[in-house]
Design an enzyme around this catalytic site. Structure first.
Site, PDB file in Angstrom:
ATOM      1  N   ALA A 165      11.840 -16.110  -5.323  1.00  0.00           N
ATOM      2  CA  ALA A 165      11.738 -17.405  -6.004  1.00  0.00           C
ATOM      3  C   ALA A 165      12.282 -17.370  -7.426  1.00  0.00           C
ATOM      4  O   ALA A 165      12.092 -18.304  -8.179  1.00  0.00           O
ATOM      5  CB  ALA A 165      10.283 -17.855  -6.021  1.00  0.00           C
ATOM      6  N   HIS A 166      12.959 -16.271  -7.804  1.00  0.00           N
ATOM      7  CA  HIS A 166      13.543 -16.214  -9.150  1.00  0.00           C
ATOM      8  C   HIS A 166      14.940 -16.825  -9.127  1.00  0.00           C
ATOM      9  O   HIS A 166      15.698 -16.646  -8.168  1.00  0.00           O
ATOM     10  CB  HIS A 166      13.629 -14.757  -9.626  1.00  0.00           C
ATOM     11  CG  HIS A 166      12.284 -14.124  -9.846  1.00  0.00           C
ATOM     12  ND1 HIS A 166      11.812 -13.794 -11.094  1.00  0.00           N
ATOM     13  CD2 HIS A 166      11.310 -13.778  -8.971  1.00  0.00           C
ATOM     14  CE1 HIS A 166      10.613 -13.259 -10.977  1.00  0.00           C
ATOM     15  NE2 HIS A 166      10.291 -13.241  -9.697  1.00  0.00           N
ATOM     16  N   HIS A 209      11.432  -6.469  -6.120  1.00  0.00           N
ATOM     17  CA  HIS A 209      12.565  -7.405  -6.018  1.00  0.00           C
ATOM     18  C   HIS A 209      13.848  -6.585  -6.021  1.00  0.00           C
ATOM     19  O   HIS A 209      14.763  -6.819  -6.809  1.00  0.00           O
ATOM     20  CB  HIS A 209      12.547  -8.418  -7.171  1.00  0.00           C
ATOM     21  CG  HIS A 209      11.509  -9.491  -6.990  1.00  0.00           C
ATOM     22  ND1 HIS A 209      11.677 -10.544  -6.129  1.00  0.00           N
ATOM     23  CD2 HIS A 209      10.291  -9.656  -7.555  1.00  0.00           C
ATOM     24  CE1 HIS A 209      10.599 -11.328  -6.170  1.00  0.00           C
ATOM     25  NE2 HIS A 209       9.748 -10.812  -7.023  1.00  0.00           N
ATOM     26  N   HIS A 256       4.474  -6.131  -5.332  1.00  0.00           N
ATOM     27  CA  HIS A 256       4.199  -6.653  -3.982  1.00  0.00           C
ATOM     28  C   HIS A 256       4.996  -5.917  -2.889  1.00  0.00           C
ATOM     29  O   HIS A 256       5.976  -6.424  -2.359  1.00  0.00           O
ATOM     30  CB  HIS A 256       4.325  -8.166  -3.849  1.00  0.00           C
ATOM     31  CG  HIS A 256       5.449  -8.857  -4.543  1.00  0.00           C
ATOM     32  ND1 HIS A 256       6.757  -8.542  -4.331  1.00  0.00           N
ATOM     33  CD2 HIS A 256       5.449  -9.884  -5.418  1.00  0.00           C
ATOM     34  CE1 HIS A 256       7.521  -9.348  -5.051  1.00  0.00           C
ATOM     35  NE2 HIS A 256       6.745 -10.161  -5.730  1.00  0.00           N
ATOM     36  N   ASN A 296       7.245  -7.295   0.214  1.00  0.00           N
ATOM     37  CA  ASN A 296       7.920  -8.554  -0.100  1.00  0.00           C
ATOM     38  C   ASN A 296       9.053  -8.313  -1.086  1.00  0.00           C
ATOM     39  O   ASN A 296       8.888  -7.583  -2.058  1.00  0.00           O
ATOM     40  CB  ASN A 296       6.917  -9.568  -0.661  1.00  0.00           C
ATOM     41  CG  ASN A 296       5.851  -9.923   0.369  1.00  0.00           C
ATOM     42  OD1 ASN A 296       4.682  -9.587   0.218  1.00  0.00           O
ATOM     43  ND2 ASN A 296       6.274 -10.556   1.447  1.00  0.00           N
ATOM     44  N   ARG A 317      15.556   5.133  10.457  1.00  0.00           N
ATOM     45  CA  ARG A 317      16.633   5.976   9.914  1.00  0.00           C
ATOM     46  C   ARG A 317      16.972   5.605   8.473  1.00  0.00           C
ATOM     47  O   ARG A 317      17.629   6.355   7.777  1.00  0.00           O
ATOM     48  CB  ARG A 317      17.881   5.892  10.786  1.00  0.00           C
ATOM     49  CG  ARG A 317      17.848   6.884  11.940  1.00  0.00           C
ATOM     50  CD  ARG A 317      19.170   6.931  12.670  1.00  0.00           C
ATOM     51  NE  ARG A 317      19.457   5.673  13.338  1.00  0.00           N
ATOM     52  CZ  ARG A 317      19.071   5.382  14.590  1.00  0.00           C
ATOM     53  NH1 ARG A 317      18.381   6.257  15.291  1.00  0.00           N
ATOM     54  NH2 ARG A 317      19.367   4.219  15.127  1.00  0.00           N
ATOM     55  N   ASP A 322      -2.894 -12.438   1.691  1.00  0.00           N
ATOM     56  CA  ASP A 322      -3.229 -13.855   1.888  1.00  0.00           C
ATOM     57  C   ASP A 322      -3.009 -14.318   3.321  1.00  0.00           C
ATOM     58  O   ASP A 322      -3.181 -15.489   3.631  1.00  0.00           O
ATOM     59  CB  ASP A 322      -2.412 -14.741   0.921  1.00  0.00           C
ATOM     60  CG  ASP A 322      -0.908 -14.696   1.194  1.00  0.00           C
ATOM     61  OD1 ASP A 322      -0.465 -13.836   1.980  1.00  0.00           O
ATOM     62  OD2 ASP A 322      -0.172 -15.516   0.615  1.00  0.00           O
ATOM     63  N   ASP A 364      -0.474 -12.813  -7.036  1.00  0.00           N
ATOM     64  CA  ASP A 364       0.847 -13.424  -7.239  1.00  0.00           C
ATOM     65  C   ASP A 364       0.696 -14.950  -7.236  1.00  0.00           C
ATOM     66  O   ASP A 364       1.603 -15.684  -6.846  1.00  0.00           O
ATOM     67  CB  ASP A 364       1.840 -12.957  -6.160  1.00  0.00           C
ATOM     68  CG  ASP A 364       3.303 -13.191  -6.541  1.00  0.00           C
ATOM     69  OD1 ASP A 364       3.576 -13.497  -7.714  1.00  0.00           O
ATOM     70  OD2 ASP A 364       4.174 -13.071  -5.659  1.00  0.00           O
ATOM     71  N   ALA A 406       7.310 -18.607  -2.448  1.00  0.00           N
ATOM     72  CA  ALA A 406       7.346 -18.642  -3.919  1.00  0.00           C
ATOM     73  C   ALA A 406       5.954 -18.408  -4.473  1.00  0.00           C
ATOM     74  O   ALA A 406       5.251 -19.333  -4.827  1.00  0.00           O
ATOM     75  CB  ALA A 406       7.890 -19.986  -4.385  1.00  0.00           C
TER      76      ALA A 406
END
Ligand SMILES: [Zn+2]
Length: 378
Positions: free
Chosen positions: A133-134, A188, A209, A212, A220, A241, A267, A302
């Site tokens: 969501a960035h 990320h 996270h 994610n 492999r 969640d 988050d 997000a």
């Protein structure tokens, strides 16, 4: 000022015992088994757990930490406190360098007021391919010199920075952060296994996270997940969640990392505590439907609308953790990561009276912060 909680089930990392505890001047001063020696607030056998510690939180109650609207940010902290989070770090999403700098200065003010335990820079040093969501147009290559400017803007409250380990400049920036006492987190990220190991060797100690916004586990191509889970130096964040990660994968991570290296985070974003509607996460538009926050464009998840009490309850009821293990992943382990475990993170004589009273079904009935009721049990 003295307060005794009696007829309680007190949950510590070692076990659950039936008894009482006394609070004086904001700290726990006595813990005893059986009947309390004097008068006290009788809890009828309800559980008392340590206040939750959330190291990754973007806001709630309509307030976002990145906006710099201080009163809305205070509303967000108040919401999470009512849900039992007595210590939280304010997370910033990617914005222009100026925007991130200004937001860090605004959050530093909230840290000085005792509302936040630090600032987390989740961007801009993250991978375009895994930006979630960035805003992808505002991402930057990590630079120790540039990051020093952000650390300065946070006036001693920079606590964590998320970095994609494969980017040019990442390892130097991780080294610089670690040397400055800022927790370097890998996330990320599109890093492979070896690049992730290099990031850990440079000083990264947290996985932002886990699962994610990173390549999946492959037999492999083990990628960052295997590297982060496997290394004793790394503590992994998990979003419990029921949306971000399948329960089986949460259990798998927990089986490897154990309660000492696993911390549940929210988050959470601004919609937390409000319900469905249209919101923003930093500069990005977000729709919340059925409690799930997604980018208006592209539909990436997000952030969440999670609160720590729900994460705690799910840890026990969905993942099968014992109560002592559940308090460890929601309090003691994140407190240890923040360097605050001598003061908070468990129920112990001498530690802050940050406590949550839970019903039999593990719903929040009362919250104490430094010995003062945020919510008094009915
Ligand atoms: Zn986040």
């Amino acid at each position: 000022m003295s307060l005794t909680l009696a007829d309680a089930r007190i949950v510590t990392p070692e076990g659950v015992h039936e008894g009482w505890l006394t609070i004086e001047d904001g700290r726990v001063t006595h813990i005893g088994h059986g009947a309390a020696p004097g008068p006290g607030l009788r809890l009828g056998g309800r559980h008392v757990v340590p206040g939750f510690v959330d190291v990754h939180n973007h806001g709630g109650a309509g307030g976002s930490f990145p906006t710099g609207e201080q009163d809305k940010a205070r509303d967000a902290v108040a919401l999470h406190r009512r849900h039992g989070t007595t210590t939280m770090v304010g997370s910033l999403v990617t914005d222009t360098l100026d925007g991130v700098s200004r937001a860090a200065a605004a959050l530093a003010e909230l840290c000085e007021e005792g509302l936040l335990a630090g600032v987390h820079f989740e961007g801009p040093y993250i991978a375009k391919a895994r930006c979630g969501a960035h805003d992808p147009t505002l991402l930057r290559e990590p630079s120790p010199q540039e990051f020093a400017g952000l650390v300065k803007a946070a006036r001693g409250h920079a606590r964590m920075v998320t970095i994609a380990a494969e980017l040019p400049g990442a390892l130097d920036t991780i080294r610089m952060a670690a040397a400055e006492g800022v927790i370097a987190a890998i996330g990320h990220s599109d890093a492979d296994y070896e690049q992730t190991i290099a990031g850990i060797e440079a000083g990264a100690t947290v996985a932002t996270h886990l699962y994610n916004a990173m390549p999946p586990l492959g037999h492999r191509a083990p990628g960052p997940i295997a590297a982060l889970l496997d290394d004793e130096r790394v503590t992994v964040e998990l979003i419990n969640d029921g949306v971000h990660v399948h329960a089986a994968m949460l259990r798998l991570a927990y089986e490897v990392a154990g309660p000492g290296r696993t911390m549940l985070i929210t988050d959470a974003m601004s919609a937390t505590g409000l319900g469905d509607g249209d919101y923003v996460l930093g500069p990005m538009k977000v729709h919340v439907r059925d409690g799930v926050a997604r980018l208006a464009e592209g539909g990436s998840i997000a952030g969440s609308t999670l609160t720590m009490d729900v994460a705690f309850r799910r840890a026990v009821q969905e993942l099968g953790l014992s109560l002592p293990d559940a308090v460890q992943v929601t309090s003691l382990t994140p407190a240890r990561v923040l360097g605050l475990a001598d003061r908070i993170g468990s129920i112990a004589v001498g530690k802050a009276a940050d406590l949550v009273v839970l019903s039999d079904s593990l719903q929040v009935d009362g919250v104490l912060k430094d010995g003062v009721w945020i919510t008094e049990p009915s």
